[in-house]
Design an enzyme around this catalytic site. Structure first.
Site, mmCIF file in Angstrom:
data_model
loop_
_atom_site.group_PDB
_atom_site.id
_atom_site.type_symbol
_atom_site.label_atom_id
_atom_site.label_comp_id
_atom_site.label_asym_id
_atom_site.label_seq_id
_atom_site.Cartn_x
_atom_site.Cartn_y
_atom_site.Cartn_z
ATOM 1 N N THR A 29 0.839 -1.194 0.000
ATOM 2 C CA THR A 29 0.000 0.000 0.000
ATOM 3 C C THR A 29 0.875 1.246 0.000
ATOM 4 O O THR A 29 2.097 1.158 0.108
ATOM 5 C CB THR A 29 -0.955 -0.051 1.213
ATOM 6 O OG1 THR A 29 -1.925 0.985 1.104
ATOM 7 C CG2 THR A 29 -0.215 0.111 2.530
ATOM 8 N N ASN A 30 0.241 2.400 -0.144
ATOM 9 C CA ASN A 30 0.935 3.678 -0.022
ATOM 10 C C ASN A 30 0.541 4.305 1.300
ATOM 11 O O ASN A 30 -0.533 4.010 1.814
ATOM 12 C CB ASN A 30 0.494 4.616 -1.147
ATOM 13 C CG ASN A 30 1.272 4.403 -2.419
ATOM 14 O OD1 ASN A 30 1.894 3.372 -2.618
ATOM 15 N ND2 ASN A 30 1.218 5.388 -3.290
ATOM 16 N N ARG A 31 1.347 5.213 1.798
ATOM 17 C CA ARG A 31 0.979 5.871 3.055
ATOM 18 C C ARG A 31 0.047 7.031 2.788
ATOM 19 O O ARG A 31 0.371 7.928 2.028
ATOM 20 C CB ARG A 31 2.234 6.399 3.750
ATOM 21 C CG ARG A 31 2.960 5.328 4.509
ATOM 22 C CD ARG A 31 4.082 5.926 5.307
ATOM 23 N NE ARG A 31 3.616 6.699 6.453
ATOM 24 C CZ ARG A 31 4.427 7.314 7.295
ATOM 25 N NH1 ARG A 31 5.728 7.275 7.105
ATOM 26 N NH2 ARG A 31 3.945 7.968 8.314
ATOM 27 N N VAL A 97 -2.101 6.861 -4.889
ATOM 28 C CA VAL A 97 -2.355 5.637 -5.668
ATOM 29 C C VAL A 97 -1.055 4.843 -5.778
ATOM 30 O O VAL A 97 -0.009 5.411 -6.098
ATOM 31 C CB VAL A 97 -2.859 6.012 -7.086
ATOM 32 C CG1 VAL A 97 -3.220 4.768 -7.876
ATOM 33 C CG2 VAL A 97 -4.036 6.972 -7.015
#
Ligand code: C5P
Length: 221
Positions: A29-31, A97
């Site tokens: 995931t991204n932060r 994203v």
């Protein structure tokens, strides 16, 4: 009396991270806490807009009066955005994203065994949602975010040109993640403008006013 800067406008906002599965229990995931995107959706609603919020996995309540759709992956976010983008007047792309997804996500949990080597992941590029929307023949007014870890001035303007959007809002990424405050620089065709550090909700109202007055057919107030 507060003027309704976005009365009658349809505003589409993406917020939060995306989650790309590796297997049913793991993913990358991204932060992003989603706070800035949710604050912008709320501020746009306050400004009289009809707001649609497409959110990745976040732990935030839906702002009052905002229509929310939850998604997980970048592809799902892309598909949800493309359903509404052409009918929107403004697209504010705040989501962090994930640039890549795992090429062959496993249907079953990858077992950790004593004998097997650690798994190797290969990636495929995800669609760039903002750039795709900006290329639509009847594109809404597109606003992008740039979270950078250094040299914001150069990177913000380069991102604006690369994605072909009229406005990029830049912030110094790691210093703002999950925090309630933010400090941003606006990049548009006229140059860079730094806004004073502020609470994300207060900043969101300022940003909505900045966006509203840049709309091609803005009413001058
Ligand atoms: O290229 P970069 O990811 O730094 O650009 C950030 C901006 O582009 C943000 O507005 C983000 O929401 C958007 N973006 C997107 N789709 C991607 C990657 C970024 O819409 N796949």
């Amino acid at each position: 009396f507060q003027p309704k800067l976005l009365a009658g406008r349809r505003v589409l906002v993406t917020a939060g991270p995306t989650y790309e599965p590796i297997d049913p229990v793991r993913g990358i995931t991204n932060r992003s806490s989603g706070k800035m995107g949710f604050a912008l959706a709320r501020a746009a609603q306050h400004a009289g807009a009809d707001v649609q919020l497409i959110a990745g996995p976040v732990a935030l309540p839906t702002p009052w009066g905002v229509e929310r759709q939850d998604v997980e992956t970048a592809q799902q976010m892309h598909d949800a955005v493309m359903q509404s983008a052409a009918d929107s007047d403004v697209f504010i792309s705040v989501a962090a994203v994930a640039d890549w997804r795992v090429a062959h996500a496993s249907e079953h949990k990858i077992k950790k065994t004593a004998t097997q080597a650690v798994p190797a992941l290969s990636f495929v590029e995800n669609p760039d949602i903002l750039a795709t929307v900006a290329k639509l023949p009847n594109a809404p007014y597109c606003v992008g975010f740039a979270a950078e870890s250094g040299d914001l001035e150069t990177n913000g303007e380069q991102k604006r040109i690369k994605k072909n959007v009229p406005l990029i809002i830049g912030n110094l990424g790691p210093a703002t993640f999950g925090r309630d405050e933010n400090e941003v620089v606006l990049f548009d065709a006229t140059g860079a403008t730094r806004l004073p550090r502020a609470d994300k909700n207060a900043l969101a109202s300022v940003l909505i006013a900045e966006i509203a007055r840049r709309l091609p057919d803005a009413t001058l107030i």
